[in-house]
Design an enzyme around this catalytic site. Structure first.
Site, PDB file in Angstrom:
ATOM      1  CB  THR A 195      28.388-119.677  29.729  1.00 17.82           C
ATOM      2  OG1 THR A 195      28.945-120.529  30.728  1.00 17.82           O
ATOM      3  CG2 THR A 195      28.798-118.241  29.995  1.00 17.82           C
ATOM      4  CD  GLU A 218      32.462-114.799  42.883  1.00 18.19           C
ATOM      5  OE1 GLU A 218      31.883-114.458  41.846  1.00 18.19           O
ATOM      6  OE2 GLU A 218      33.249-115.775  42.926  1.00 18.19           O
ATOM      7  CD  GLU A 227      27.500-112.680  37.629  1.00 16.05           C
ATOM      8  OE1 GLU A 227      28.493-112.552  36.896  1.00 16.05           O
ATOM      9  OE2 GLU A 227      26.980-113.773  37.901  1.00 16.05           O
ATOM     10  CD1 TRP A 266      31.397-110.090  33.252  1.00 13.35           C
ATOM     11  CD2 TRP A 266      31.535-111.951  32.020  1.00 13.35           C
ATOM     12  NE1 TRP A 266      30.616-111.042  33.855  1.00 13.35           N
ATOM     13  CE2 TRP A 266      30.683-112.196  33.126  1.00 13.35           C
ATOM     14  CE3 TRP A 266      31.778-112.980  31.114  1.00 13.35           C
ATOM     15  CZ2 TRP A 266      30.066-113.421  33.333  1.00 13.35           C
ATOM     16  CZ3 TRP A 266      31.166-114.217  31.325  1.00 13.35           C
ATOM     17  CH2 TRP A 266      30.327-114.424  32.416  1.00 13.35           C
TER      18      TRP A 266
END
Length: 366
Positions: free
Chosen positions: A270, A166, A170, A259
């Site tokens: 998070t 990956e 972001e 998201w």
């Protein structure tokens, strides 16, 4: 950052679990013949489970998953949504029919500045993710986009392989002058100085279009903003004590997403990373009925180690080594209804494809 990605994966998981009796799968617990394909979220099934994200190492056999459509140089613009399939479960593997599939959520199109693709996030839809139908096995991918600007709402532009190699750009929450870069090797984040980094002092990423590039080559990985390199990773710096390079090396889909990280089910770390909890009473949300990110174009320049021949249609895994899996070219169909045993030819030998095909054809005639 990795924790945040796992949270989003768990939100997407519900779309792919069709029955309460779904069988989980991993490398040590592969799928049975009755449900041969291990989906990207670790559940066994058939049909759509065998397409994008199907993990060959956790499936019933190495060739249970359908081959990955080979990379083509391309520039995707979004004057309309005719090349986007709005529900990925209806995709049958035909990358010449669709360039993108919507894995989850909702999109819309505007005619502003020649066309924009808009990814939507609402309190009900749980965010939106778009995946390319073709894979890239090294190359330069540039997404021209505008991010969100709201606490807890994350905009992402990444590449993801079927075995969880990956590479990420972001943009968390309200940090509209920052972008974060990261990469993973088979789902594992590298230790030490090669972990995630933040690029600061960007011009407002919500109001201004920028070109964000992932330049992924066999020996180097470079992240760029508007053509300027902001970070470079060398494969030679990723080797562990046993001589294994923790460096992305397998064919990957391109994914664009918006998201919700700032929600009650997210871990506290998070939520903090994403800028806090989402405010569903934000004036922007109340006015539009959604949060959003805008995509103007995606450009792909393939850099396969050896250029594929004219009859090549796909990539396949020809070994399940966890060190650096062997990826081969194939001339077999990527379609679900084209399922058949795969004849794989190593990339290094792909120039022999035409000769082999001719010999097989001659044999059939005789």
């Amino acid at each position: 950052m990795r924790q945040a990605l796992l949270v989003y994966s768990s939100l997407l998981l519900s779309v792919y679990i069709h029955t309460v009796t779904a069988v989980s799968c991993n490398v040590t617990n592969p799928c049975p013949a009755s449900a041969p394909c291990c989906s990207e979220f670790g559940f066994c099934g058939s049909d759509s489970y065998c397409l994008g994200g199907c993990n060959p190492f956790s499936s019933h056999a190495l060739d249970s998953c359908r081959p990955n459509p080979v990379c083509h140089d391309s520039t995707h613009v979004f004057k309309d949504n005719s090349r986007i399939l709005s529900n990925s479960t209806f995709f049958e593997g035909n990358a010449t029919e669709y360039d993108w599939v919507v894995d989850k959520g909702n999109i819309m199109n505007t005619n502003t500045t020649g066309g924009e693709l808009v990814l939507l996030l609402t309190q009900d839809n749980g965010g939106t993710r778009l995946s390319s139908t073709r894979y890239v096995h090294y190359g330069a991918i540039t997404a021209r986009l505008k991010t969100g600007r709201w606490a807890g709402v994350v905009t992402a532009f990444i590449t993801m392989s079927d075995i969880k190699d990956e590479i990420d750009w972001e943009f968390p929450g309200a940090a509209v002058t920052e972008g974060q870069t990261n990469y993973f090797w088979q789902g594992v984040i590298p230790e030490g100085p090669n972990n995630g980094q933040t690029t600061k002092d960007l011009q407002d990423t919500f109001s201004t279009y920028h070109d964000y590039t992932i330049d992924w080559q066999p020996e180097t990985l470079t992240f760029l903003v508007d053509g300027k390199a902001v970070r470079t990773v060398k494969k030679s710096d990723t080797f562990d004590a046993s001589g294994v390079a923790h460096y992305p090396s397998t064919p990957s889909r391109i994914q664009l997403s918006l998201w919700p990280a700032g929600i009650p089910s997210s871990a506290p770390g998070t939520v903090q990373w994403a800028g806090g909890m989402i405010d569903w009473n934000d004036p922007d949300y109340k006015s539009a009925g959604h949060f959003y990110a805008r995509i103007q174009s995606v450009t792909v320049k393939c850099s396969d180690p050896v250029a594929p021949g004219p009859n090549i249609t796909s990539y396949v895994y020809s070994s399940n080594s966890t060190k650096e899996p062997a990826v081969s070219y194939s001339n077999k169909s990527t379609l679900l209804n084209g399922a058949s045993p795969i004849i794989a030819v190593p990339v290094q030998l792909q120039n022999a494809i035409i000769l082999v095909t001719a010999l097989l054809a001659a044999t059939l005639v005789l």
